[in-house]
Scaffold this active site. Structure first.
Site, mmCIF file in Angstrom:
data_model
loop_
_atom_site.group_PDB
_atom_site.id
_atom_site.type_symbol
_atom_site.label_atom_id
_atom_site.label_comp_id
_atom_site.label_asym_id
_atom_site.label_seq_id
_atom_site.Cartn_x
_atom_site.Cartn_y
_atom_site.Cartn_z
ATOM 1 C CE LYS A 40 -4.155 1.992 0.786
ATOM 2 N NZ LYS A 40 -5.336 1.839 -0.065
ATOM 3 C CG ASP A 57 -7.828 0.061 3.455
ATOM 4 O OD1 ASP A 57 -8.686 -0.547 4.135
ATOM 5 O OD2 ASP A 57 -8.107 0.997 2.689
ATOM 6 N N GLY A 121 -8.065 5.526 -3.525
ATOM 7 C CA GLY A 121 -9.098 6.191 -4.306
ATOM 8 C C GLY A 121 -9.205 5.613 -5.703
#
Length: 231
Positions: A40, A57, A121
């Protein structure tokens, strides 16, 4: 198999983390001993912990990855406020350092057979005020892309625009995932059928409405041979 794959979505909150974690488990299961780690590169929305700032996340990706490494290895850029990354960075007075993202990905590639990279996003989410976007970073890294489509009202337009934007960025869309977010089964099925005909890349997973979101449950929905064939 390619060294890394980038997971993006038609919008925020369409299931990128669920899909990323399920894909990691599916790849691990496909070949015993395959080292598959998640990454990430940037996350906005975090809380303080013993590991410093951590994102939900990012923690999920760390939990399913093959290698036992520090949180920062999996999520090198983490911002406290759950807003657009470039705005969160401005409020934190901490410009986003894409070199940290580059270095983090390269380090994981060296340790892994495959790295599943989850975006933040949608495709063109800004990283700074000078028009730098996540899509530009992906293009610079030349990562193949998996698109998560949140199957709900408006998904056809969002999906087709995302596919067009990915292609225009000069990277390869190797597949897409239908994550059903609408309880009307007939409408969802018709939307998925339309997108299967409209998107050149294959649909490699369809996740039913209100399914169990544990990675071990999501992995079974992947046609992993089809995806690997595209990679």
């Amino acid at each position: 198999m390619t060294k890394a794959i980038f997971v993006t979505g038609t919008d925020t909150e369409v299931g990128k983390t669920v899909v990323s974690c399920g894909l990691i488990k599916a790849l691990q299961k496909h070949s015993s001993g395959l080292v598959v780690n998640g990454f990430k590169p940037i996350a906005a929305g975090a809380e303080q912990s013993e590991q410093g700032l951590v994102n939900e996340d990012g923690l999920a990706i760390q939990a399913v990855s093959s290698s036992s490494l520090s949180y920062q290895t999996f999520n090198p850029v983490v911002l406290e406020q759950a807003i657009a990354p470039h705005i969160a960075a401005r409020f934190a007075k901490k410009p986003i350092d894409t070199h940290l993202m580059d270095r983090g990905l390269n380090e994981l590639k060296a340790l892994s057979d495959c790295v599943v990279v989850e975006g933040a996003g949608g495709w063109h989410v800004p990283l700074n005020d000078n028009a730098g976007t996540m899509s530009q970073w992906v293009a610079n890294q030349q990562l193949p892309v998996l698109l998560v489509v949140g199957v709900k009202l408006g998904c056809l337009n969002h999906a087709l625009l995302s596919v067009q934007a990915i292609k225009a960025s000069g990277v390869r869309l190797i597949g897409w995932v239908a994550n059903v977010l609408n309880d009307d089964e007939q409408i969802s099925t018709l939307n998925i059928e339309y997108l299967q005909g409209a998107i050149e890349a294959p649909c490699v997973a369809t996740i039913p409405y209100k399914t169990d979101l544990k990675p071990q449950s999501i992995e079974k929905y992947f046609n992993i041979n089809k995806l690997i064939g595209e990679m």
